[in-house]
Write an enzyme that holds these catalytic residues in place. Structure first.
Site, PDB file in Angstrom:
ATOM      1  N   ASP A 229       0.830  -1.204   0.000  1.00  0.00           N
ATOM      2  CA  ASP A 229       0.000   0.000   0.000  1.00  0.00           C
ATOM      3  C   ASP A 229       0.865   1.254   0.000  1.00  0.00           C
ATOM      4  OD1 ASP A 229      -2.384   1.526   0.136  1.00  0.00           O
ATOM      5  OD2 ASP A 229      -2.220   1.638   2.324  1.00  0.00           O
TER       6      ASP A 229
ATOM      7  N   ARG B 228     -10.419  10.618 -11.953  1.00  0.00           N
ATOM      8  CA  ARG B 228      -9.802  10.710 -10.632  1.00  0.00           C
ATOM      9  C   ARG B 228      -9.200   9.389 -10.168  1.00  0.00           C
ATOM     10  NH1 ARG B 228     -14.070  11.700  -6.799  1.00  0.00           N
ATOM     11  NH2 ARG B 228     -12.391  11.983  -5.274  1.00  0.00           N
ATOM     12  N   LYS B 229      -9.348   8.331 -10.969  1.00  0.00           N
ATOM     13  CA  LYS B 229      -8.891   6.994 -10.559  1.00  0.00           C
ATOM     14  C   LYS B 229      -7.536   6.665 -11.188  1.00  0.00           C
ATOM     15  CE  LYS B 229     -13.644   5.246 -10.220  1.00  0.00           C
ATOM     16  NZ  LYS B 229     -14.599   4.213 -10.716  1.00  0.00           N
TER      17      LYS B 229
END
Length: 253
Positions: free
Chosen positions: A173, A218-219
């Site tokens: 992450d 926005r992704k």
């Protein structure tokens, strides 16, 4: 008796630099002599706005294994490309890493006072070198990818002698989010899909490769592979979806 004590007091004051002035039936004390002036010390102003420069956790320390150091040296050398005429900046860039990213960002000093003063970055909250997350990230903006050299410490144990799956998810992450941030600006994780293929032994060094898959509005989609240091074994693969946000979103605006 009292007269004798008074005389002793007067003599003591006089020896300590006080002046006596006698008037009829009255005594007064003058001011003490001032010490000689001392040379004035020149003031120096540090270019760093805080009390001391922050610790860059991405730099080598005594806990690094020879393999960790070797890989660091390999990618660090790619940060400078040599030509026949001169040295110039290569396509790779080592990213510094602090325990409070906000505080050491531009303008972040004041913002960090608004937030909890004791807050620390999760992967950099252990001061003991080598105890938890030892890693350094190298970014290649031209290829829209990055690689992280990661050494897992003894505090990250899950199955006996191996790294906890949550620690692996954390480093994935962190690395994929770092790449998404450099490519798309401030983002937050929307989805992380992880496939664990082979356990990672504690203390071993692995390479976390991340690359841009696509950007849609926005992704931002990032792919990731966690490989053994020699590239011969796939430990984990993952995909991450990150959504661009405004800075105000972090403060509830």
């Amino acid at each position: 008796m009292m007269l004798r004590q008074g005389l002793h007091l007067v003599r003591a004051l006089y020896r300590n630099g006080f002046k006596l002035t006698g008037l009829a039936g009255r005594q007064s004390l003058g001011q003490a002599q001032l010490p000689a002036p001392q040379p004035v010390r020149a003031l120096t102003v540090s270019s760093w706005p805080f009390s001391s420069p922050p610790r860059d956790y991405s730099l080598p320390n005594e806990s690094w294994t020879p393999e960790m150091q070797r890989l660091y040296d390999h990618y660090n050398a790619l940060c400078e490309a040599e030509t026949e005429e001169e040295k110039k900046r290569g396509p790779w860039r080592r990213l510094p890493s602090y325990n409070r990213t906000l505080k050491y960002a531009t303008g972040g000093r004041c913002l960090s006072k608004v937030l909890q003063a004791k807050a620390r970055l999760f992967t950099r909250n252990i001061e003991e070198p080598g105890a938890s997350f030892e890693y350094v990230v190298f970014l290649n903006k031209q290829e829209k990818s990055c690689v992280c050299v990661f050494q897992a410490g003894h505090l990250l144990e899950g199955p006996p002698g191996h790294v906890h799956g949550g620690a692996i998810a954390t480093i994935i992450d962190s690395v994929t989010g770092t790449l998404a941030t450099y490519l798309s600006g401030p983002v937050m994780t929307a989805n992380l899909n992880i496939n664990y293929r082979s356990p990672i032994p504690l203390g071993s060094v692995v390479l976390v490769h991340s690359a841009l898959e696509k950007v849609e509005g926005r992704k931002t989609s990032i792919s990731c592979r966690v490989m053994s240091s020699d590239g011969g074994k796939l430990h984990t693969d993952a995909t991450g979806l990150f959504v661009s946000i405004s800075v105000g979103h972090l403060f509830g605006a």
